[in-house]
Design a protein around this motif. Sequence first.
Motif, PDB file in Angstrom:
ATOM      1  N   GLU A 113     -19.900  -8.714   1.423  1.00 51.80           N
ATOM      2  CA  GLU A 113     -19.449  -9.231   0.135  1.00 51.80           C
ATOM      3  C   GLU A 113     -18.721  -8.174  -0.689  1.00 51.80           C
ATOM      4  O   GLU A 113     -17.691  -8.447  -1.299  1.00 51.80           O
ATOM      5  N   ASP A 114     -19.248  -6.952  -0.712  1.00 53.85           N
ATOM      6  CA  ASP A 114     -18.623  -5.910  -1.514  1.00 53.85           C
ATOM      7  C   ASP A 114     -17.222  -5.580  -1.014  1.00 53.85           C
ATOM      8  O   ASP A 114     -16.315  -5.319  -1.819  1.00 53.85           O
ATOM      9  N   ALA A 115     -17.020  -5.588   0.301  1.00 54.54           N
ATOM     10  CA  ALA A 115     -15.697  -5.321   0.854  1.00 54.54           C
ATOM     11  C   ALA A 115     -14.725  -6.434   0.471  1.00 54.54           C
ATOM     12  O   ALA A 115     -13.561  -6.168   0.146  1.00 54.54           O
ATOM     13  N   PHE A 116     -15.208  -7.666   0.498  1.00 53.78           N
ATOM     14  CA  PHE A 116     -14.371  -8.791   0.088  1.00 53.78           C
ATOM     15  C   PHE A 116     -13.997  -8.668  -1.382  1.00 53.78           C
ATOM     16  O   PHE A 116     -12.836  -8.865  -1.767  1.00 53.78           O
ATOM     17  N   VAL A 117     -14.948  -8.320  -2.223  1.00 59.40           N
ATOM     18  CA  VAL A 117     -14.685  -8.177  -3.657  1.00 59.40           C
ATOM     19  C   VAL A 117     -13.668  -7.069  -3.889  1.00 59.40           C
ATOM     20  O   VAL A 117     -12.733  -7.236  -4.690  1.00 59.40           O
ATOM     21  N   SER A 118     -13.801  -5.954  -3.201  1.00 62.22           N
ATOM     22  CA  SER A 118     -12.830  -4.854  -3.344  1.00 62.22           C
ATOM     23  C   SER A 118     -11.432  -5.311  -2.967  1.00 62.22           C
ATOM     24  O   SER A 118     -10.450  -4.975  -3.636  1.00 62.22           O
ATOM     25  N   PHE A 119     -11.339  -6.097  -1.898  1.00 59.38           N
ATOM     26  CA  PHE A 119     -10.041  -6.641  -1.474  1.00 59.38           C
ATOM     27  C   PHE A 119      -9.441  -7.532  -2.552  1.00 59.38           C
ATOM     28  O   PHE A 119      -8.251  -7.455  -2.855  1.00 59.38           O
ATOM     29  N   MET A 120     -10.282  -8.360  -3.172  1.00 59.12           N
ATOM     30  CA  MET A 120      -9.792  -9.290  -4.184  1.00 59.12           C
ATOM     31  C   MET A 120      -9.363  -8.584  -5.467  1.00 59.12           C
ATOM     32  O   MET A 120      -8.561  -9.119  -6.234  1.00 59.12           O
ATOM     33  N   LEU A 121      -9.890  -7.394  -5.715  1.00 61.20           N
ATOM     34  CA  LEU A 121      -9.573  -6.682  -6.950  1.00 61.20           C
ATOM     35  C   LEU A 121      -8.323  -5.810  -6.827  1.00 61.20           C
ATOM     36  O   LEU A 121      -7.881  -5.216  -7.815  1.00 61.20           O
ATOM     37  N   LYS A 122      -7.756  -5.740  -5.624  1.00 61.34           N
ATOM     38  CA  LYS A 122      -6.546  -4.950  -5.420  1.00 61.34           C
ATOM     39  C   LYS A 122      -5.301  -5.815  -5.598  1.00 61.34           C
ATOM     40  O   LYS A 122      -5.281  -6.988  -5.216  1.00 61.34           O
ATOM     41  N   ASP A 123      -4.272  -5.230  -6.150  1.00 61.24           N
ATOM     42  CA  ASP A 123      -2.951  -5.871  -6.255  1.00 61.24           C
ATOM     43  C   ASP A 123      -3.024  -7.246  -6.912  1.00 61.24           C
ATOM     44  O   ASP A 123      -2.414  -8.219  -6.431  1.00 61.24           O
ATOM     45  N   ILE A 124      -3.757  -7.340  -8.006  1.00 60.22           N
ATOM     46  CA  ILE A 124      -3.847  -8.616  -8.724  1.00 60.22           C
ATOM     47  C   ILE A 124      -2.498  -8.893  -9.382  1.00 60.22           C
ATOM     48  O   ILE A 124      -1.984  -8.061 -10.125  1.00 60.22           O
ATOM     49  N   PRO A 125      -1.899 -10.050  -9.126  1.00 56.43           N
ATOM     50  CA  PRO A 125      -0.586 -10.366  -9.722  1.00 56.43           C
ATOM     51  C   PRO A 125      -0.676 -10.520 -11.237  1.00 56.43           C
ATOM     52  O   PRO A 125      -1.766 -10.646 -11.809  1.00 56.43           O
ATOM     53  N   GLU A 126       0.481 -10.521 -11.865  1.00 60.60           N
ATOM     54  CA  GLU A 126       0.513 -10.749 -13.296  1.00 60.60           C
ATOM     55  C   GLU A 126       0.057 -12.175 -13.609  1.00 60.60           C
ATOM     56  O   GLU A 126       0.131 -13.072 -12.779  1.00 60.60           O
ATOM     57  N   GLN A 127      -0.412 -12.362 -14.837  1.00 63.27           N
ATOM     58  CA  GLN A 127      -0.820 -13.693 -15.277  1.00 63.27           C
ATOM     59  C   GLN A 127       0.371 -14.632 -15.255  1.00 63.27           C
ATOM     60  O   GLN A 127       1.514 -14.227 -15.514  1.00 63.27           O
ATOM     61  N   PRO A 128       0.161 -15.914 -14.942  1.00 58.70           N
ATOM     62  CA  PRO A 128       1.247 -16.886 -15.010  1.00 58.70           C
ATOM     63  C   PRO A 128       1.869 -16.927 -16.394  1.00 58.70           C
ATOM     64  O   PRO A 128       1.175 -16.757 -17.400  1.00 58.70           O
ATOM     65  N   ALA A 129       3.175 -17.147 -16.447  1.00 60.14           N
ATOM     66  CA  ALA A 129       3.894 -17.118 -17.732  1.00 60.14           C
ATOM     67  C   ALA A 129       3.338 -18.122 -18.724  1.00 60.14           C
ATOM     68  O   ALA A 129       3.347 -17.885 -19.927  1.00 60.14           O
ATOM     69  N   LYS A 130       2.843 -19.264 -18.232  1.00 59.21           N
ATOM     70  CA  LYS A 130       2.351 -20.319 -19.111  1.00 59.21           C
ATOM     71  C   LYS A 130       0.842 -20.431 -19.098  1.00 59.21           C
ATOM     72  O   LYS A 130       0.291 -21.473 -19.397  1.00 59.21           O
ATOM     73  N   SER A 131       0.190 -19.343 -18.714  1.00 62.47           N
ATOM     74  CA  SER A 131      -1.268 -19.416 -18.601  1.00 62.47           C
ATOM     75  C   SER A 131      -1.891 -19.585 -19.980  1.00 62.47           C
ATOM     76  O   SER A 131      -1.359 -19.161 -20.993  1.00 62.47           O
ATOM     77  N   GLY A 132      -3.024 -20.207 -20.000  1.00 66.56           N
ATOM     78  CA  GLY A 132      -3.720 -20.460 -21.248  1.00 66.56           C
ATOM     79  C   GLY A 132      -4.999 -21.210 -20.981  1.00 66.56           C
ATOM     80  O   GLY A 132      -5.618 -21.041 -19.934  1.00 66.56           O
ATOM     81  N   LYS A 133      -5.391 -22.039 -21.893  1.00 63.91           N
ATOM     82  CA  LYS A 133      -6.613 -22.825 -21.731  1.00 63.91           C
ATOM     83  C   LYS A 133      -6.520 -23.712 -20.513  1.00 63.91           C
ATOM     84  O   LYS A 133      -5.502 -24.345 -20.258  1.00 63.91           O
ATOM     85  N   MET A 134      -7.583 -23.736 -19.731  1.00 64.97           N
ATOM     86  CA  MET A 134      -7.603 -24.542 -18.521  1.00 64.97           C
ATOM     87  C   MET A 134      -7.466 -26.019 -18.873  1.00 64.97           C
ATOM     88  O   MET A 134      -8.100 -26.505 -19.800  1.00 64.97           O
ATOM     89  N   ARG A 135      -6.620 -26.743 -18.113  1.00 65.44           N
ATOM     90  CA  ARG A 135      -6.338 -28.150 -18.455  1.00 65.44           C
ATOM     91  C   ARG A 135      -6.385 -29.007 -17.206  1.00 65.44           C
ATOM     92  O   ARG A 135      -6.026 -28.568 -16.144  1.00 65.44           O
TER      93      ARG A 135
END
Length: 206
Positions: free
Chosen positions: A184-206
Motif C-alpha cells: 500500500e505504501d508503495a502505491f501511495v508514493s506512486f500516486m503522490l508523484k507527478d500530480i497534474p494541475e487542478q482542472p481549469a473549472k474545478s470546484g464544488k463536486m456536482r
Amino acid sequence: MEDQVDFYVQEAQNMKMDISYVIDTHLHADHISGARELARKTGAKYVLHQSAETNFDFMPVKDGDEIVAGNTILKFLHTPGHTPEHISIIVTDRVRGEEPWFLITGHTLMVGDVGRTELAGTAEEGARHLYNSVYNKLLQLPDHLELFAGAYAGSVCGRTLSGKPSSTIGFEKKCNKALQFQDEDAFVSFMLKDIPEQPAKSGKMR
C-alpha cells in the motif's frame, strides 16, 4: 454532460425503451453531469452512493446493493478514492449466464491508470482508499471480466490513460502501471508523484 441529455432521451424512444434509473458513479469536480437532468426529463430515479453530500434528492445505494432490471442485475460496489462516494457497478445478464458480464469502473480503475485522488480531499488519504478499492475489491474479480471506464486519454482524471475505453481485469493487472504494487505504501508514493494541475473549472463536486 448536460448537452447530451436529449440524445439519450431520443435513443430510448427509438428503441421503445423506458429509462428507469440514471446512475452517476460519483460527483464531478470539472463538469456538471447531465444525469440529474436526464432523470428529470424521463422520470427516472437518480442513483448515487448513500454517502454523497448533496443539496438535492437521489436514490441512495450502498455496497452490495442490487438493482434488477428484467434479466439484468446491477450490483454496486463502494469504491472510494477518486472521490469518497464513488461506486463501481458489476453487471450480470442472466440471459447469457449467471456470472458477471462486465464491470463499470467510473474513475476508479481505467485503462492504463487509476483515478486521481486529490480532487475531493487530500491526495494521500484518497490514495489509501483507492488502494483498498482497487486491490481488495476490483482486482479480486475474475481476470476475464471486461471493464468499461468513465474516462480515457484526454481526460484530466488520470495521468497515463489509454485511448481505449475498455479492457479486462487481467490485462490491466499485467499492463497498468498503477497495478504493479503489492504494498500500500508503495502505491501511495506512486500516486503522490507527478500530480497534474487542478482542472481549469474545478470546484464544488456536482
